[in-house]
Scaffold this motif. Sequence first.
Motif, short mmCIF file in Angstrom:
data_model
loop_
_atom_site.label_atom_id
_atom_site.label_comp_id
_atom_site.label_asym_id
_atom_site.label_seq_id
_atom_site.Cartn_x
_atom_site.Cartn_y
_atom_site.Cartn_z
N PHE A 240 -23.51 -23.07 -12.99
CA PHE A 240 -22.81 -21.80 -12.80
C PHE A 240 -23.13 -21.31 -11.40
N ILE A 241 -22.09 -21.06 -10.60
CA ILE A 241 -22.27 -20.63 -9.22
C ILE A 241 -22.56 -19.13 -9.21
N GLU A 242 -23.77 -18.79 -8.86
CA GLU A 242 -24.16 -17.38 -8.85
C GLU A 242 -23.64 -16.65 -7.63
N GLN A 243 -23.69 -17.29 -6.45
CA GLN A 243 -23.22 -16.60 -5.26
C GLN A 243 -22.93 -17.58 -4.14
N PHE A 244 -21.99 -17.19 -3.28
CA PHE A 244 -21.68 -17.86 -2.02
C PHE A 244 -21.89 -16.84 -0.91
N ASN A 245 -22.62 -17.17 0.11
CA ASN A 245 -22.80 -16.23 1.21
C ASN A 245 -23.04 -16.98 2.51
N GLN B 241 -12.76 -21.54 4.08
CA GLN B 241 -12.29 -21.32 2.72
C GLN B 241 -12.63 -22.54 1.89
N VAL B 242 -13.49 -22.36 0.90
CA VAL B 242 -13.93 -23.47 0.04
C VAL B 242 -12.87 -23.71 -1.03
N LEU C 138 -16.28 -16.24 4.64
CA LEU C 138 -16.40 -17.29 3.64
C LEU C 138 -15.66 -16.86 2.39
N ARG C 139 -14.60 -17.58 2.07
CA ARG C 139 -13.79 -17.29 0.89
C ARG C 139 -13.77 -18.52 -0.01
#
Length: 471
Positions: A239-244, A95-96, A228-229
């Motif tokens: 701007f964070i487009e995506q986390f995966n 979890q970030v 991943l949360r």
Amino acid sequence: MRLILLSLRLLCLACLWPVTLLNNHYPSRKKNKDVHLEEHAKHKYGGRIDHKVKKQDSTKSLLIKTEQLLRIEEHDFAMRPGFGGSAIPVGIDVQVESLDSISEVNMDFTMTLYLRHYWKDERLAFPSGNNLSRTFDARLVKKIWVPDVFFVHSKRSFIHDTTMENIMLRVYPDGNILYSVRITVTALCTMDFSSFPLDTQNCSLELESYAYNENDLMLYWKNGNDSLRTDEIVLSQFFIEQFNPSSGLAFYSSTGWYNRLYINFILRRHVFFFMLQTYFPTMLMVVLSWVSFWIDRRAVPARVSLGITTVLTMSTIITGVSTSMPQVSYVKAVDIYLWASFLFVFLSVIEYAAVNYFTTMEEMKKLKNGKLSEFDASQAMAFDGCFHDTDVELSPYPPLADLSMDQQVSSQSSTVPDPPPVLGTRLRRSRPLRYRLQLLMSNSYIIDSYSRILFPLAYVLFNIIYWSIYT
């Protein structure tokens, strides 16, 4: 004989009787003394000493019971669970909490996260009637086996220790274990600045076991893509487009293959900051350099000062952008824009240098032909760049049509007549390049007229091409 033995027994009993009475009497005195001291301590300190002693004893007994319950002393926890068998699966859940900073100069990022490990160690299984887990802190973690997960390409990392070490261990009756730790890590991110500041960066945080290869330990995401949360993360420049999440294998020639987990995130830069700080000032400097085209070509101090000011301002902007960027060996998008704008500003200065030179040559030619009344006025114009209307009387520039008529008259007065044109055809004499240069030198004001149109059109065309390529 019997009487003698009986008398000896009676004598021994008579001798031991006082000793038995003393032994029974002293414990009661000691007990009474302890009770008296305990009551005296309670009366003097309000019972706090007795409560503290009892609390320490209970904590100690609880620790002993926990170690006995988990049978820690019965096993060698230096060895992994199931040593000698198949690889132990270890699930990972992240979890970030925050993405603290992203540095273009150092090419790294700082992230704070909760790293959770899941595995099963049957050596820690314990009987439980209600099937409830037991939770412990970092003190028990040091006595059992835990996965040695580390961050690849990490520069700095630490476990938070305020007010205690942020470590949690939860053991279930069947031997399943949850191990959670709060970490802040600064890791390397290889960035490509070819499109800076209109760029998109792809960074990743990589997790891997340091000692156990794929034959001993198998890392995997506990819940797939849901492992991943992230909380709501807001950055100033990105701007964070995506986390995966993703997974793969890493090979080392000396130790073999290792399971590796990736936390991938894509960052897109906010361009509005650089529009305000770099692009808009650069555009204004280029437009400001065009003002000199509308200033009289004889006003040398005004046009030279304007040109030098815009050139120095552009140099300051380029230097400011370069100091805040890493020293890379390739050209960035912002460099192309800045240096192209600098070229437009520089060419505006060169344009006036050409105009001033042709104007001086024109006046010197008229002076030789006797069209100027005094040489001092022309000399003053050449050195201080100003005409004095009271001293110099300039004849008006002939229009282009008159110049062409004069050329035709001069050609008709030549000794060799031109051949007559063929009937039904219309010939146009091509003018040589030397004639065009002479016409430009004798009419230097034409350069300013053309520059007022060509410079803006060329700059607008450059902007259209630039923004269509990088956006």
